[in-house]
Design a protein around this motif. Structure first.
Motif, PDB file in Angstrom:
ATOM      1  N   ARG A  15     -29.256 -18.287  -6.564  1.00 54.25           N
ATOM      2  CA  ARG A  15     -29.230 -17.305  -4.937  1.00 54.25           C
ATOM      3  C   ARG A  15     -28.707 -17.315  -4.221  1.00 54.25           C
ATOM      4  O   ARG A  15     -27.438 -16.772  -3.499  1.00 54.25           O
ATOM      5  CB  ARG A  15     -31.181 -18.301  -4.147  1.00 54.25           C
ATOM      6  CG  ARG A  15     -32.087 -17.990  -4.557  1.00 54.25           C
ATOM      7  CD  ARG A  15     -33.039 -18.422  -4.231  1.00 54.25           C
ATOM      8  NE  ARG A  15     -34.190 -17.990  -4.706  1.00 54.25           N
ATOM      9  CZ  ARG A  15     -35.660 -19.047  -4.358  1.00 54.25           C
ATOM     10  NH1 ARG A  15     -35.652 -20.408  -3.584  1.00 54.25           N
ATOM     11  NH2 ARG A  15     -36.438 -18.896  -4.673  1.00 54.25           N
ATOM     12  N   LEU A  16     -27.662 -18.744  -3.911  1.00 50.80           N
ATOM     13  CA  LEU A  16     -26.266 -19.069  -3.828  1.00 50.80           C
ATOM     14  C   LEU A  16     -25.359 -17.814  -4.073  1.00 50.80           C
ATOM     15  O   LEU A  16     -24.353 -17.400  -3.148  1.00 50.80           O
ATOM     16  CB  LEU A  16     -26.130 -20.509  -3.362  1.00 50.80           C
ATOM     17  CG  LEU A  16     -24.355 -21.009  -2.676  1.00 50.80           C
ATOM     18  CD1 LEU A  16     -25.138 -20.408  -1.083  1.00 50.80           C
ATOM     19  CD2 LEU A  16     -24.427 -22.586  -3.493  1.00 50.80           C
ATOM     20  N   GLU A  17     -25.343 -17.302  -5.402  1.00 45.79           N
ATOM     21  CA  GLU A  17     -24.032 -17.072  -6.070  1.00 45.79           C
ATOM     22  C   GLU A  17     -24.665 -15.416  -5.322  1.00 45.79           C
ATOM     23  O   GLU A  17     -23.278 -14.639  -5.166  1.00 45.79           O
ATOM     24  CB  GLU A  17     -24.226 -17.168  -6.915  1.00 45.79           C
ATOM     25  CG  GLU A  17     -22.740 -16.156  -8.324  1.00 45.79           C
ATOM     26  CD  GLU A  17     -23.375 -16.187  -9.338  1.00 45.79           C
ATOM     27  OE1 GLU A  17     -21.858 -15.385 -10.612  1.00 45.79           O
ATOM     28  OE2 GLU A  17     -24.227 -17.675  -9.727  1.00 45.79           O
ATOM     29  N   GLY A  18     -25.369 -14.858  -5.144  1.00 43.18           N
ATOM     30  CA  GLY A  18     -26.017 -14.003  -5.310  1.00 43.18           C
ATOM     31  C   GLY A  18     -25.385 -13.620  -3.680  1.00 43.18           C
ATOM     32  O   GLY A  18     -25.356 -12.396  -3.011  1.00 43.18           O
ATOM     33  N   LYS A  19     -25.828 -14.804  -2.707  1.00 42.94           N
ATOM     34  CA  LYS A  19     -25.312 -14.111  -1.595  1.00 42.94           C
ATOM     35  C   LYS A  19     -24.226 -14.201  -1.118  1.00 42.94           C
ATOM     36  O   LYS A  19     -23.668 -13.404  -0.099  1.00 42.94           O
ATOM     37  CB  LYS A  19     -26.507 -16.080  -0.465  1.00 42.94           C
ATOM     38  CG  LYS A  19     -27.720 -15.404  -0.136  1.00 42.94           C
ATOM     39  CD  LYS A  19     -28.225 -16.573   0.958  1.00 42.94           C
ATOM     40  CE  LYS A  19     -29.841 -16.580   0.389  1.00 42.94           C
ATOM     41  NZ  LYS A  19     -30.368 -18.189   0.867  1.00 42.94           N
ATOM     42  N   VAL A  20     -23.356 -14.685  -1.941  1.00 40.39           N
ATOM     43  CA  VAL A  20     -22.338 -14.962  -1.636  1.00 40.39           C
ATOM     44  C   VAL A  20     -21.217 -13.698  -2.348  1.00 40.39           C
ATOM     45  O   VAL A  20     -20.676 -12.817  -1.531  1.00 40.39           O
ATOM     46  CB  VAL A  20     -21.196 -16.723  -2.185  1.00 40.39           C
ATOM     47  CG1 VAL A  20     -19.956 -15.747  -2.363  1.00 40.39           C
ATOM     48  CG2 VAL A  20     -21.219 -17.658  -1.873  1.00 40.39           C
ATOM     49  N   ASP A  21     -21.944 -13.564  -3.076  1.00 46.73           N
ATOM     50  CA  ASP A  21     -21.640 -11.892  -3.933  1.00 46.73           C
ATOM     51  C   ASP A  21     -21.874 -10.650  -2.638  1.00 46.73           C
ATOM     52  O   ASP A  21     -20.999 -10.251  -2.429  1.00 46.73           O
ATOM     53  CB  ASP A  21     -22.030 -11.524  -5.189  1.00 46.73           C
ATOM     54  CG  ASP A  21     -22.128 -12.091  -6.495  1.00 46.73           C
ATOM     55  OD1 ASP A  21     -20.921 -12.693  -6.333  1.00 46.73           O
ATOM     56  OD2 ASP A  21     -22.629 -12.490  -7.205  1.00 46.73           O
ATOM     57  N   SER A  22     -23.448 -10.901  -1.952  1.00 47.49           N
ATOM     58  CA  SER A  22     -23.437  -9.890  -0.797  1.00 47.49           C
ATOM     59  C   SER A  22     -22.998  -9.907   0.085  1.00 47.49           C
ATOM     60  O   SER A  22     -22.264  -9.265   1.045  1.00 47.49           O
ATOM     61  CB  SER A  22     -25.046 -10.219  -0.581  1.00 47.49           C
ATOM     62  OG  SER A  22     -25.463  -9.781   0.445  1.00 47.49           O
TER      63      SER A  22
END
Length: 74
Positions: A15-22
């Motif tokens: 989830r954290l990786e997805g938020k950083v990518d966003s």
């Protein structure tokens, strides 16, 4: 096999990786928009300076002609 605690950590990391990518994608879009605004503002400033230069030249010319005509009449 992973324990449930590890599964939760992996899920949180995903989830954290997805938020950083966003966030990175949003920052990239904002940088592109900022460059676009900078180009537009630069163009407007350049054209305004050009017009003010012409206005000053025309004003000086009209003033010179008016002064010449006033001296010729008097």
């Amino acid at each position: 096999m992973t324990t449930p605690h590890h599964d939760e950590l992996f899920l949180a990391i995903g989830r954290l990786e997805g938020k950083v990518d966003s966030i990175l994608a949003q920052q990239s879009r904002q940088n592109d928009e900022l460059k676009s605004h900078d180009n537009r503002i630069r163009s407007l400033e350049h054209s305004r300076g050009y017009m003010l230069g012409w206005a000053a030249a025309i004003g000086a010319t009209v003033s010179f002609i008016a002064n010449y005509m006033i001296r010729a009449i008097t």
